[in-house]
Design an enzyme around this catalytic site. Structure first.
Site, PDB file in Angstrom:
ATOM      1  N   SER A 156       0.859  -0.771  -0.236  1.00  0.00           N
ATOM      2  CA  SER A 156       0.239  -0.212   0.123  1.00  0.00           C
ATOM      3  C   SER A 156       1.175   1.327  -0.365  1.00  0.00           C
ATOM      4  O   SER A 156       1.769   2.014  -1.274  1.00  0.00           O
ATOM      5  CB  SER A 156      -0.857   0.158   1.318  1.00  0.00           C
ATOM      6  OG  SER A 156      -2.115   0.881   0.668  1.00  0.00           O
ATOM      7  N   ASP A 234     -10.071  -5.383  -3.967  1.00  0.00           N
ATOM      8  CA  ASP A 234     -10.061  -4.947  -2.569  1.00  0.00           C
ATOM      9  C   ASP A 234     -10.088  -3.037  -2.896  1.00  0.00           C
ATOM     10  O   ASP A 234     -10.301  -2.639  -3.752  1.00  0.00           O
ATOM     11  CB  ASP A 234      -7.610  -4.048  -3.138  1.00  0.00           C
ATOM     12  CG  ASP A 234      -7.415  -3.310  -2.699  1.00  0.00           C
ATOM     13  OD1 ASP A 234      -8.107  -2.593  -1.947  1.00  0.00           O
ATOM     14  OD2 ASP A 234      -5.925  -3.456  -2.380  1.00  0.00           O
ATOM     15  N   HIS A 269      -7.748  -6.014   0.396  1.00  0.00           N
ATOM     16  CA  HIS A 269      -6.116  -4.803   0.894  1.00  0.00           C
ATOM     17  C   HIS A 269      -5.721  -5.459   2.326  1.00  0.00           C
ATOM     18  O   HIS A 269      -4.195  -5.025   2.587  1.00  0.00           O
ATOM     19  CB  HIS A 269      -6.772  -4.034   0.949  1.00  0.00           C
ATOM     20  CG  HIS A 269      -5.333  -2.398   1.126  1.00  0.00           C
ATOM     21  ND1 HIS A 269      -4.815  -2.288  -0.880  1.00  0.00           N
ATOM     22  CD2 HIS A 269      -5.186  -1.464   1.424  1.00  0.00           C
ATOM     23  CE1 HIS A 269      -3.663  -1.572  -0.188  1.00  0.00           C
ATOM     24  NE2 HIS A 269      -3.828  -1.073   1.257  1.00  0.00           N
TER      25      HIS A 269
END
EC number: 3.1.2.12
Lengths: 292, 292
Positions: A156, A234, A269
Site C-alpha cells: 500500500s 481490494d 487489501h
C-alpha cells in the site's frame, strides 16, 4: 551499540529482533524489526542478503512481522528481513495525529519540504542513507548482513515507498516488489493529500515521488525487476487509490522489461492478501539476490 | 441457514468465512471462523477433511486466523480449518470478566457444573455435539466438509482442550496435536483456578478433564497419534503452567505408541512460535486424515 534491543524472538528457526535507535535524520527514536534467518546465525556464517519491507498506512514494524509471514520462506532461503517504521514518532508536530492517512504512521517515505513536517519527516533520507549506514556498520548486527545484496518490497503506502525508493536509488536495490501499492499518488486522494501537505502545492515537484511517473522515465529495454500484486476485491483499488493500471501503462509505454503486474482474483487489501503471496515475493527478491 | 456470514475473505487461494450462530448449548451467539481450501471450492468438489483449532486464553477466532499461518499448508493439502471461540460471550455472569484466565475467553473447553457458570459454559458439549451437528448439517457449508475426517489441535488452553476432547471422544477425531498445552491442569495454577471455579472442589472429578490423567488411562500399545510442541523459552512452561514432562511420563508409563513431544529450542509461547510449526501440525493431521 547503535541499537537498543527491546526483544529477541525465536521464529521460523531464526531470530526476530525488535530494535530501536536514535535517528539523527528524523531527530527521534526509530523502531525497526530485523529478522535473521537460521543460516545467518550459524558460527562463522557468511553475511546474508536483505529484503526491506515498507509497511502501509497506520502500521508499525509489528504488523507485518506478525501477520505477513515473510519469515516462512526467508528462513528457508537464507534471507534477512528488515521492517522499518512508517514515520518518525514523538515529534509532537501540530496536526501530526489528526488523520490516519497523513502525519504519524503516514510519512509516504519522502523528505517533507513543508512546515512543520520538514523538521523530521525525512524518511527517504533515513531509509536510503542513515539506516543502511547505521545497520550495516553496526558492531552487533552488521556482520550478519551483506550490504551489497539488498532488495525492497512493501504494501500500500509501503508499496509506493518501495517502488519509488527503488526507482530513485537503483544502485541500492537489486529488485523491487509491491502489494497493492499506491502506484500513481499524484492522481489519487491519498497521494494528493500527502504530497500537498509534505511537499506543498507545486504538482511538478510531486512527480519525482510517483512510481508511475518514475517508471515512465525509464529507458526502453531497462530490466526493472519489478513484481506487483493487486487484489481485485481490494476496496482501495476499486476507489481509485492504487491505480496499478497507470503503472502498467507507463511500463508499456516506456518499453521496460522485467515488469510484472498480477491481478489476484478476489483478494482484499489486508494481510490475508499479502501473506498469501509473501512466499512468492520473497522468491522474487531471492532470485535477484542470488539465492535462487 | 444456521450461520450468519459476517465476512468472506480470500486467502491462500481459499476462503476464510467469519461466521456466527445462535447456540442452544451456550444460549449465546457463538462466533467461529471457517477456512475452506481451494480444492473444496471447485465445482463438484468432494468434501474435504477438517482440522479444528482451539485457541488459548484471551483469544477469539480472529487471532489464529490472522497469526497462526495454518492456511498456508492447509491450502496446499486440501484441508479445511475451523476456529471456534474460547467461551460463550454475553452471558453477563457475575465475575465472568474479572480475570483474563477465568470466565470469558477462558472456558477451558469443559462443561461447568458450578453456579453461575453452568448456565452456558458448556464448551465440551458445544464443541463435540452441537457445533459438528450444526456445521456438518448446514445447507450452505456442510457440503464442503467430510464429517468422517476430523482432527483437532490447539494452543495453550486450547492445547489442553484439544488433548482432552480427543482423549475423551476418540471416535470424533483421527489425530491430535498441541502447541504449548496446559498438559496437566490439575497440577498447575491456571488449571486449579479454572477447574475449581467451573467444577467445584472435588479434585477427583477434575481428573477426567486432565490430559495427563487421561493419557495415563490409555492401554499399552494404543496408537494415540499425538504431536506436542513446547518452546524451551516459554515463560509459562518455565513457571510450571504447562507441565509437558508429566504428559510424557504418563505416555511412557501407559505404554502408548504414536506419542511425540518435541522441545523447540528458544521458542516462546506466542504466535511466533506457533506459526513456525503450523505447517508441521497441519501435516500431522493431514497424514491421519488421508491427505498425505
Amino acid at each position: 551499540m547503535a541499537f537498543t534491543t527491546k526483544a529477541t524472538i525465536t521464529t521460523f528457526g531464526g531470530k526476530l529482533l525488535k530494535l530501536s535507535h536514535a535517528s539523527t535524520t528524523t531527530t527521534t527514536p526509530m523502531a525497526l524489526n530485523l529478522y535473521l534467518p537460521p543460516t545467518a546465525l550459524r558460527p562463522n556464517a557468511a553475511p546474508v542478503p536483505l529484503l526491506i519491507y515498507l509497511s502501509g498506512l497506520t502500521c508499525s514494524p509489528e504488523n507485518c512481522s506478525e501477520k505477513g509471514f515473510f519469515a516462512h520462506r526467508a528462513s528457508q532461503l537464507g534471507l534477512a528481513l528488515l521492517y522499518p517504521d512508517t514515520s518518525p514518532r514523538g515529534l509532537n508536530l501540530p496536526g501530526e495525529k489528526d488523520a490516519w492517512d497523513f502525519g504519524e504512521a503516514a510519512s509516504f517515505y519522502i523528505d517533507a519540504t513543508q512546515e512543520p513536517f520538514r523538521a523530521g519527516y525525512k524518511m527517504e533520507t533515513y531509509l536510503t542513507q542513515e539506516l543502511p549506514e547505521v545497520l550495516f556498520g553496526d558492531a552487533e548486527f552488521g556482520k550478519y548482513l551483506d550490504k551489497s545484496k539488498v532488495s525492497i518490497t512493501g504494501h500500500s503506502m509501503g508499496g509506493h515507498g518501495a517502488l519509488t525508493l527503488y526507482l530513485k536509488h537503483r544502485e541500492l536495490y537489486k529488485s523491487v516488489s509491491a502489494f497493492a501499492p499506491i502506484a500513481n499518488p499524484t492522481k489519487c486522494p491519498w497521494g494528493e493529500k500527502a504530497f500537498g501537505g509534505y511537499l506543498g502545492g507545486d504538482r511538478e515537484a510531486w512527480k519525482g515521488h510517483d512510481a508511475t511517473e518514475l517508471l515512465g522515465r525509464c529507458e526502453a529495454g531497462d530490466d526493472v525487476k519489478m513484481l506487483v500484486d493487486v487484489g481485485t476485491g481490494d476496496n482501495f483499488y476499486k476507489q481509485g487509490q492504487l491505480l496499478p493500471e497507470n503503472l502498467e501503462k507507463a511500463a508499456k509505454e516506456a518499453g521496460v522489461k522485467g515488469f510484472q503486474l498480477r491481478y489476484q482474483e478476489g483478494y482484499d487489501h489486508s494481510y490475508y492478501f499479502m501473506s498469501s503471496f509473501a512466499d512468492e515475493h520473497v522468491e522474487h527478491a531471492a532470485k535477484h539476490l542470488g539465492l535462487l
